[in-house]
Design a protein around this motif. Structure first.
Motif, PDB file in Angstrom:
ATOM      1  N   GLU A 282     -12.643  23.923  25.247  1.00  0.00           N
ATOM      2  CA  GLU A 282     -11.950  24.744  24.258  1.00  0.00           C
ATOM      3  C   GLU A 282     -12.685  24.770  22.919  1.00  0.00           C
ATOM      4  N   ASN A 283     -13.727  23.958  22.803  1.00  0.00           N
ATOM      5  CA  ASN A 283     -14.588  23.919  21.621  1.00  0.00           C
ATOM      6  C   ASN A 283     -13.812  23.616  20.335  1.00  0.00           C
ATOM      7  N   ARG A 284     -12.939  22.603  20.404  1.00  0.00           N
ATOM      8  CA  ARG A 284     -12.147  22.190  19.238  1.00  0.00           C
ATOM      9  C   ARG A 284     -12.767  21.007  18.521  1.00  0.00           C
ATOM     10  N   THR A 285     -13.956  20.627  18.877  1.00  0.00           N
ATOM     11  CA  THR A 285     -14.570  19.403  18.372  1.00  0.00           C
ATOM     12  C   THR A 285     -14.605  19.361  16.852  1.00  0.00           C
ATOM     13  N   GLN A 286     -15.125  20.385  16.216  1.00  0.00           N
ATOM     14  CA  GLN A 286     -15.241  20.385  14.756  1.00  0.00           C
ATOM     15  C   GLN A 286     -13.868  20.440  14.091  1.00  0.00           C
ATOM     16  N   ALA A 287     -12.958  21.227  14.634  1.00  0.00           N
ATOM     17  CA  ALA A 287     -11.615  21.321  14.057  1.00  0.00           C
ATOM     18  C   ALA A 287     -10.901  19.976  14.118  1.00  0.00           C
ATOM     19  N   GLU A 288     -11.046  19.259  15.231  1.00  0.00           N
ATOM     20  CA  GLU A 288     -10.403  17.955  15.355  1.00  0.00           C
ATOM     21  C   GLU A 288     -11.055  16.920  14.451  1.00  0.00           C
ATOM     22  N   ALA A 289     -12.368  16.982  14.270  1.00  0.00           N
ATOM     23  CA  ALA A 289     -13.049  16.061  13.361  1.00  0.00           C
ATOM     24  C   ALA A 289     -12.568  16.281  11.923  1.00  0.00           C
ATOM     25  N   THR A 290     -12.388  17.533  11.535  1.00  0.00           N
ATOM     26  CA  THR A 290     -11.862  17.856  10.210  1.00  0.00           C
ATOM     27  C   THR A 290     -10.432  17.357  10.070  1.00  0.00           C
ATOM     28  N   ALA A 291      -9.630  17.536  11.115  1.00  0.00           N
ATOM     29  CA  ALA A 291      -8.236  17.077  11.097  1.00  0.00           C
ATOM     30  C   ALA A 291      -8.163  15.565  10.934  1.00  0.00           C
ATOM     31  N   VAL A 292      -9.066  14.833  11.572  1.00  0.00           N
ATOM     32  CA  VAL A 292      -9.085  13.372  11.445  1.00  0.00           C
ATOM     33  C   VAL A 292      -9.363  12.982  10.000  1.00  0.00           C
ATOM     34  N   GLN A 293     -10.344  13.593   9.380  1.00  0.00           N
ATOM     35  CA  GLN A 293     -10.669  13.277   7.989  1.00  0.00           C
ATOM     36  C   GLN A 293      -9.480  13.557   7.080  1.00  0.00           C
ATOM     37  N   GLN A 294      -8.820  14.682   7.284  1.00  0.00           N
ATOM     38  CA  GLN A 294      -7.670  15.040   6.462  1.00  0.00           C
ATOM     39  C   GLN A 294      -6.496  14.085   6.700  1.00  0.00           C
ATOM     40  N   ALA A 295      -6.290  13.689   7.944  1.00  0.00           N
ATOM     41  CA  ALA A 295      -5.204  12.763   8.262  1.00  0.00           C
ATOM     42  C   ALA A 295      -5.436  11.403   7.622  1.00  0.00           C
ATOM     43  N   VAL A 296      -6.666  10.902   7.690  1.00  0.00           N
ATOM     44  CA  VAL A 296      -6.977   9.609   7.076  1.00  0.00           C
ATOM     45  C   VAL A 296      -6.704   9.663   5.577  1.00  0.00           C
ATOM     46  N   GLU A 297      -7.136  10.725   4.926  1.00  0.00           N
ATOM     47  CA  GLU A 297      -6.884  10.879   3.493  1.00  0.00           C
ATOM     48  C   GLU A 297      -5.382  10.929   3.214  1.00  0.00           C
ATOM     49  N   TYR A 298      -4.634  11.641   4.041  1.00  0.00           N
ATOM     50  CA  TYR A 298      -3.185  11.750   3.869  1.00  0.00           C
ATOM     51  C   TYR A 298      -2.503  10.398   4.036  1.00  0.00           C
ATOM     52  N   PHE A 299      -2.834   9.678   5.111  1.00  0.00           N
ATOM     53  CA  PHE A 299      -2.209   8.382   5.355  1.00  0.00           C
ATOM     54  C   PHE A 299      -2.496   7.419   4.204  1.00  0.00           C
ATOM     55  N   ARG A 300      -3.707   7.397   3.728  1.00  0.00           N
ATOM     56  CA  ARG A 300      -4.065   6.486   2.641  1.00  0.00           C
ATOM     57  C   ARG A 300      -3.384   6.883   1.330  1.00  0.00           C
ATOM     58  N   SER A 301      -3.404   8.165   1.004  1.00  0.00           N
ATOM     59  CA  SER A 301      -2.836   8.610  -0.285  1.00  0.00           C
ATOM     60  C   SER A 301      -1.321   8.523  -0.316  1.00  0.00           C
ATOM     61  N   ASN A 302      -0.669   8.509   0.840  1.00  0.00           N
ATOM     62  CA  ASN A 302       0.794   8.436   0.906  1.00  0.00           C
ATOM     63  C   ASN A 302       1.281   7.034   1.248  1.00  0.00           C
ATOM     64  N   ASN A 303       0.395   6.054   1.126  1.00  0.00           N
ATOM     65  CA  ASN A 303       0.749   4.642   1.282  1.00  0.00           C
ATOM     66  C   ASN A 303       1.494   4.338   2.571  1.00  0.00           C
ATOM     67  N   TYR A 304       0.975   4.853   3.666  1.00  0.00           N
ATOM     68  CA  TYR A 304       1.563   4.517   4.951  1.00  0.00           C
ATOM     69  C   TYR A 304       1.413   3.026   5.185  1.00  0.00           C
ATOM     70  N   PRO A 305       2.454   2.397   5.716  1.00  0.00           N
ATOM     71  CA  PRO A 305       2.357   0.956   5.947  1.00  0.00           C
ATOM     72  C   PRO A 305       1.250   0.629   6.950  1.00  0.00           C
ATOM     73  N   LYS A 306       0.531  -0.436   6.667  1.00  0.00           N
ATOM     74  CA  LYS A 306      -0.511  -0.955   7.551  1.00  0.00           C
ATOM     75  C   LYS A 306      -1.648   0.020   7.806  1.00  0.00           C
ATOM     76  N   PHE A 307      -1.893   0.939   6.898  1.00  0.00           N
ATOM     77  CA  PHE A 307      -3.013   1.830   7.133  1.00  0.00           C
ATOM     78  C   PHE A 307      -4.115   1.499   6.147  1.00  0.00           C
TER      79      PHE A 307
END
Length: 66
Positions: A41-66
């Motif tokens: 389905e060639n989603r590789t780049q879209a998923e890599a971008t989503a991972v980066q955005q998710a990591v930033e979101y989890f860290r900036s929103n003080n998710y527990p244990k992240f």
């Protein structure tokens, strides 16, 4: 206390599961590991971008244990 390994591709299902585990796993030790999947389905780049955005979101929103 359990140790939980989360395989995180960046797709909606792994994002939802990771989000839920981070919110609800109070006594468990989570290990989130990004996996890079190349698929037809060639989603590789879209998923890599989503991972980066998710990591930033989890860290900036003080998710527990992240």
């Amino acid at each position: 206390m359990a140790k939980i390994l989360v395989m995180f591709s960046g797709g909606l299902d792994s994002l939802g599961m990771t989000n839920q585990l981070l919110k609800s796993s109070q006594d468990n030790e989570l290990h989130v590991h990004h996996i890079h999947i190349e698929n037809v389905e060639n989603r590789t780049q879209a998923e890599a971008t989503a991972v980066q955005q998710a990591v930033e979101y989890f860290r900036s929103n003080n998710y527990p244990k992240f």
